[in-house]
Design an enzyme around this catalytic site. Structure first.
Site, PDB file in Angstrom:
ATOM      1  N   LYS A   1      16.203  -5.025 -63.085  1.00 15.80           N
ATOM      2  CA  LYS A   1      16.329  -4.145 -61.919  1.00 15.80           C
ATOM      3  C   LYS A   1      17.368  -4.720 -60.956  1.00 15.80           C
ATOM      4  O   LYS A   1      17.463  -5.953 -60.798  1.00 15.80           O
ATOM      5  CB  LYS A   1      14.954  -4.048 -61.249  1.00 15.80           C
ATOM      6  CG  LYS A   1      14.840  -2.991 -60.139  1.00 15.80           C
ATOM      7  CD  LYS A   1      13.381  -2.883 -59.677  1.00 15.80           C
ATOM      8  CE  LYS A   1      13.187  -1.862 -58.572  1.00 15.80           C
ATOM      9  NZ  LYS A   1      11.763  -1.727 -58.186  1.00 15.80           N
TER      10      LYS A   1
ATOM     11  N   SER B   1       9.968   2.887 -58.090  1.00 21.11           N
ATOM     12  CA  SER B   1      11.397   2.709 -57.915  1.00 21.11           C
ATOM     13  C   SER B   1      12.109   2.032 -59.082  1.00 21.11           C
ATOM     14  O   SER B   1      13.331   2.079 -59.150  1.00 21.11           O
ATOM     15  CB  SER B   1      11.651   1.900 -56.648  1.00 21.11           C
ATOM     16  OG  SER B   1      11.106   0.600 -56.781  1.00 21.11           O
TER      17      SER B   1
ATOM     18  N   SER C   1       5.764   0.533 -58.241  1.00 24.48           N
ATOM     19  CA  SER C   1       7.115   0.735 -58.780  1.00 24.48           C
ATOM     20  C   SER C   1       7.371   0.228 -60.187  1.00 24.48           C
ATOM     21  O   SER C   1       8.423   0.526 -60.745  1.00 24.48           O
ATOM     22  CB  SER C   1       8.150   0.123 -57.848  1.00 24.48           C
ATOM     23  OG  SER C   1       8.394   1.004 -56.785  1.00 24.48           O
TER      24      SER C   1
HETATM   25  N1  GLN Z   1       6.672   4.390 -54.029  1.00 20.69           N
HETATM   26  C1  GLN Z   1       6.216   3.349 -53.150  1.00 20.69           C
HETATM   27  C2  GLN Z   1       7.142   3.254 -51.965  1.00 20.69           C
HETATM   28  O1  GLN Z   1       7.986   4.064 -51.879  1.00 20.69           O
HETATM   29  C3  GLN Z   1       6.178   2.040 -53.894  1.00 20.69           C
HETATM   30  C4  GLN Z   1       7.518   1.462 -54.122  1.00 20.69           C
HETATM   31  C5  GLN Z   1       7.496   0.150 -54.821  1.00 20.69           C
HETATM   32  O2  GLN Z   1       6.499  -0.232 -55.417  1.00 20.69           O
HETATM   33  N2  GLN Z   1       8.581  -0.571 -54.667  1.00 20.69           N
HETATM   34  O3  GLN Z   1       7.052   2.396 -51.142  1.00 20.69           O
END
Ligand code: GLN
Length: 485
Positions: free
Chosen positions: A79, A154, A178
């Site tokens: 990532k 994400s 994410s």
């Molecule tokens: N979707 C969640 C957020 O927008 C989690 C994101 C993540 O785990 N980085 O914060």
């Protein structure tokens, strides 16, 4: 099956038996990338030359008679919020579009030391804020099961790379879901380790009390193999747990007899699509047939996980993101009359709308007069949520739920309504608030789209998660399905 669709452990056998060279394998993956990347857009940066050089080095070692480690010569993706020395690390943000870190994250160093071949950096929601990869500051990523749909987020790029054969395994990060959510929507395995199990040194910080790095893989065995490389104490991360990490492959046993599995009713009720619920009920029946004891349970504070998360995560983000001021990192806006205007223009032009929303929410929640009512309250709720889990784990070995309330949704569908987007993580957020490990494994399909089952464990009990996940996998075929892209 095509080379690029094989799990890591099978590729390792082929490499060790010299049925294929690491360089050939690396080229096969780049060929695959070249044929599907236009449709999927999983990667922000490809590191072809580095990768081929790494692969040739492994081949030299194999030729010299060396026994390679399980990830030696394996093509992986990481990532783009993991710092890679000399390779652009953008967090899919315009503000970091030209940032080249002077050092590598600990997990990257560990991958390198294990001989893994890093193919490139994957697309993500900007600064890991989002659930669809549509918040990338560059371009969205498409789901290989249906390119009209989102891959989740994400870590969407990492999930797609693994699902579509553009990498054999990948790393993601998980602050509220994410890793698990995109793994579920793309039909791969994704593990968020216990807070502290994997070093976060060199992970660009989003919400430091929640962030963890973890693997996205084709099957549970591969998940254990990647954990064996990345887990363990790191003196460079003060939140890293002391002691040695176990051999995670030791937990890969096809046996759940007598294990107690709790199913929190709050995760099977309102907001969960009936089709997803059916898939999970079938999975529960499978585990029951295999000898697990299954019972309904309750995590009564579940409904407060989302509001608590959306105060705590933005509060921490507003502080962590203060460093992007046009002076120390990445982008600087031109033409400002003075330094304050330069800060303002840099941040206004450099950050996307979701990141700005989080910074504003977080700054508000932390400001004098609101701190007690919002941030402090959210911390108290966090404790209640943690206590719910403690009570449940006094009785159960693992908890089981859907990973997401629905399969992959259409691109654009939730972009106009942030709350709808936030709801995509209702099954995963609490796990981060409580610092627990959680894994998502493929559990079935709804209208041709993958559905994930989440297993939640006691702190540092990734072992039991792997055992249940492995047993489920050995007795089902969902993880063998590949998208027809
Ligand atoms: N979707 C969640 C957020 O927008 C989690 C994101 C993540 O785990 N980085 O914060």
């Amino acid at each position: 099956m095509q080379l690029y669709y094989l799990p890591v452990h099978e590729l390792h056998t082929m490499l060790a038996k010299r049925q294929i060279s690491a360089e050939e394998l690396c080229r096969a993956f780049f060929e695959r990338i070249d044929s599907v990347e236009e449709k999927l857009k999983a990667y922000v940066t490809l590191t072809r030359e580095n990768a081929l050089e790494q692969a040739r080095e492994i081949d030299r070692r194999i030729a010299g008679g060396e026994q390679i480690s399980p990830l030696g010569g394996i093509p992986v993706a990481v990532k783009d919020n993991l710092c890679t020395e000399g390779v652009r690390t953008t967090c899919s943000s315009k503000i970091l579009y030209n940032f080249v870190p002077p050092y590598s994250a600990t997990v990257i160093k560990k991958l390198n030391a294990a001989g893994a071949v890093i193919l490139g950096k994957t697309n993500m929601d900007e600064f890991a804020m989002g659930s669809s990869t549509e918040n990338s500051g560059f371009f969205p990523t498409n789901n290989p099961w249906d390119p009209e749909r989102v891959p989740g987020g994400s870590s969407g790029g990492s999930a797609v790379a693994v699902a579509a054969g553009e990498a054999a395994a990948a790393l993601g990060s998980d602050t509220g879901g994410s890793i698990r959510q995109p793994a579920a929507l793309c039909g791969v395995v994704g593990l968020k380790p216990t807070y502290g199990a994997v070093s976060r040194f060199g992970l660009v910080a989003f919400a430091s009390s929640l962030d963890q790095i973890g693997p996205l893989t084709r099957d549970v065995t591969d998940c254990a193999l990647v954990m064996n490389v990345i887990a363990g104490h790191d003196p460079l991360d003060s939140t890293s747990a002391p002691g040695q990490a176990p051999d995670y492959t030791g937990y890969l046993k096809n046996d759940v007899r007598g294990l107690k599995i709790g199913v929190p009713k709050e995760y099977m009720g309102e907001g969960i699509s009936p089709a997803v619920k059916q898939v999970i009920e079938r999975a529960l029946a499978t585990l029951a047939t295999l000898g697990a004891e299954i019972e309904e349970t309750s995590l009564p504070h579940s409904e407060y996980a989302l509001p608590a998360y959306y105060l705590i995560a933005p509060a921490e983000a507003s502080s962590n993101l203060a460093r992007y001021d046009g002076v120390r990192y990445g982008y600087r806006a031109e033409g400002a009359a003075d330094v304050v205007e330069m800060f303002m223009r840099t941040r206004s032009l450099g950050f996307g709308p979701e990141v700005k929303r989080r910074i504003m929410l977080g700054t508000y929640a932390l400001s004098a007069g609101y701190y007690d009512a919002y941030y402090l309250k959210a911390l108290k709720v966090r404790t209640l949520i943690k206590q719910d889990f403690d009570r449940a784990f006094a009785r159960y070995d693992v908890l089981l739920s859907p990973t997401t309330p629905s399969p992959a949704f259409k691109k654009g569908e939730k972009m106009a309504d942030p709350l709808q987007m936030y709801m995509s993580d209702i099954c995963t957020l609490a796990v981060n608030l409580a610092g627990l490990p959680g894994i998502s494994v493929p559990a079935g399909f709804v209208d041709g789209l993958p559905v994930g089952m989440q297993l939640i464990g006691k702190p540092f009990d990734e072992g039991t998660l792997l055992r249940v996940a492995y047993t489920f996998e050995q007795n089902t075929d969902y993880h063998k399905a590949r998208p027809g892209i």
